[in-house]
Design an enzyme around this catalytic site. Structure first.
Site, PDB file in Angstrom:
ATOM      1  N   TYR A 114      -6.764 -28.915 -10.853  1.00 12.46           N
ATOM      2  CA  TYR A 114      -7.814 -28.026 -11.362  1.00 12.46           C
ATOM      3  C   TYR A 114      -8.008 -26.859 -10.402  1.00 12.46           C
ATOM      4  CZ  TYR A 114     -10.773 -31.080  -8.384  1.00 12.46           C
ATOM      5  OH  TYR A 114     -11.309 -31.836  -7.364  1.00 12.46           O
ATOM      6  N   ASP A 138     -21.221 -43.955   0.593  1.00 10.80           N
ATOM      7  CA  ASP A 138     -20.069 -44.826   0.748  1.00 10.80           C
ATOM      8  C   ASP A 138     -20.332 -45.979   1.706  1.00 10.80           C
ATOM      9  OD1 ASP A 138     -18.517 -43.460  -1.035  1.00 10.80           O
ATOM     10  OD2 ASP A 138     -17.333 -42.378   0.457  1.00 10.80           O
TER      11      ASP A 138
END
Length: 395
Positions: free
Chosen positions: A220, A297
């Site tokens: 992208y 995380d």
């Protein structure tokens, strides 16, 4: 306790200066908390290339007043597309048009990690967050009303609460959960280059995932379509052989040898001097020890297949700020409420990401059935993303 305590006491100490830590610091500061953020590295920065921000994240960035900056730095793609990496055929797509934005209340944006990181650093600084680098946090201890954050060199910081947002290999997680990262056997190679340096044409208005047997490639545009971001992921044969050093560049080209020409051409623009072995951890039912709460995380690392790592960290940040406000800074209650709100959702994201990876990388008859199901999907069917993009963590 050590005598090297900080003279001033913050409401919140945030450990970790990545996107998740900065987001938590900003959200709490905007609620009026005094916040000190500690980063181990010598300077603030983010390693990597692009990331995807779905509406569950961009709604939050808009509420914090930084979405316009992210849009100016990034790209609003027109479509999300799945293609078969072997045949090159389009399997299905999702239009990111006005209907999509109206349904989910915000746009889908892709942005360079370093650009989002810089925007959050600047927003934190402007809001009055105390930002520190070169600070290695060793542990956090708690009494009934205080969190003590111990730094290398003997410095101890006092706060009402501490947030451990120190990533997949979190030091602070060990004292709460004590588990180990789970290796997926897959490794990622990334690259972000100027459009004119790409060896083959790439559609700058789409996020394309070329999915194939034990491998995939995502492409992208970034930075107002001036750059192309790529991520190539494959199953490492060295991992399957039980070798400790796995996923090296010598395996990269061979992993995509049966893919179509556009995929193989894209490999030439990847960085080959670094790689990201992909890990997550099992979902757990507790992120709290005393007045320390894990987020991002450190609490719930997720594989990348749903593009939700940063998005879930932003949701975490919005939730702890909301709960602190709603419970009038009753921190033990706010921490418990945050955990109760977030654990079921992040566990679902973690488990679905693993499943989605299996679907992407299937071979044989399974691949044929997957392709038929995806090809027959109505592009306006939101069944499998409504739960992910419509969650409003800040309401």
């Amino acid at each position: 306790m050590s005598s090297n305590r900080a003279v001033d006491r913050q409401d919140v100490v945030v450990v970790g200066g990545g996107i998740g830590g900065l987001a938590a610091a900003l959200a709490l500061r905007l609620q009026g908390q005094s916040v000190r953020l500690l980063e181990r590295a010598a300077e603030f920065g983010e390693v990597g290339a692009g990331l995807q921000l779905a509406p569950n994240a961009t709604r939050i960035l808009r509420e914090w007043g930084v979405l316009d900056q992210v849009l100016a730095a990034g790209v609003e793609p027109h479509r999300l597309v799945l293609r078969d990496a072997v045949s090159g055929d389009e399997l299905t797509h999702l239009d990111l048009d006005d209907e999509f934005r109206t349904r989910f209340g915000a746009p889908y944006v892709v942005v360079h990690r370093s650009d989002l990181h810089r925007i959050l650093v600047d927003a934190c600084r402007d809001a009055g967050v105390l930002l520190e680098t070169n600070c290695h946090v060793e542990r956090v201890e708690s009494t009934d009303d205080t969190a003590f954050t111990y730094c290398a060199g003997g410095r101890v910081l006092e706060s009402h609460v501490a947030l451990g947002v120190d990533g997949l290999n979190s030091t602070l997680r060990d004292g709460i959960v004590g588990d180990q990262p789970v290796a997926s056997g897959y490794v990622a190679y990334r690259g972000a280059v100027a459009v004119e340096e790409m060896p083959a044409e790439v559609n700058l208005d789409e996020v394309v995932a070329w999915i194939g047997p034990t491998c995939h490639l995502v492409q992208y545009a970034l930075r107002q379509r001036q750059m192309v971001n790529q991520v190539a992921v494959f199953r490492s044969p060295a991992f399957d052989r039980g070798e400790s050093d796995w996923g090296g560049p010598e395996e990269l080209d061979d992993a995509f040898r049966n893919c179509c020409e556009p995929v193989r051409n894209g490999l030439a623009s990847l960085w080959r001097d670094r790689r990201w072995q992909m890990h997550d951890r099992e979902p757990v039912d507790n992120w709290i020890s005393g007045r320390l709460l894990l987020l991002g995380d450190a609490a719930h690392p997720v594989l990348q297949y749903l593009a939700q790592g940063a998005c879930q960290a932003l949701e975490d940040a919005a939730t702890i700020a909301r709960e602190a406000s709603e419970h009038n800074n009753d921190w033990p209650t706010a921490l418990q409420a945050t955990q109760q709100a977030r654990i079921p959702r992040t566990a679902r994201v973690q488990r679905n990401a693993r499943t989605w990876g299996d679907i992407w990388h299937i071979d044989g008859v399974g691949r044929l059935l997957r392709n038929e199901l995806l090809t027959n999907r109505d592009p306006h069917d939101y069944t499998h993303i409504d739960w992910l993009y419509t969650a409003r963590e800040t309401e």
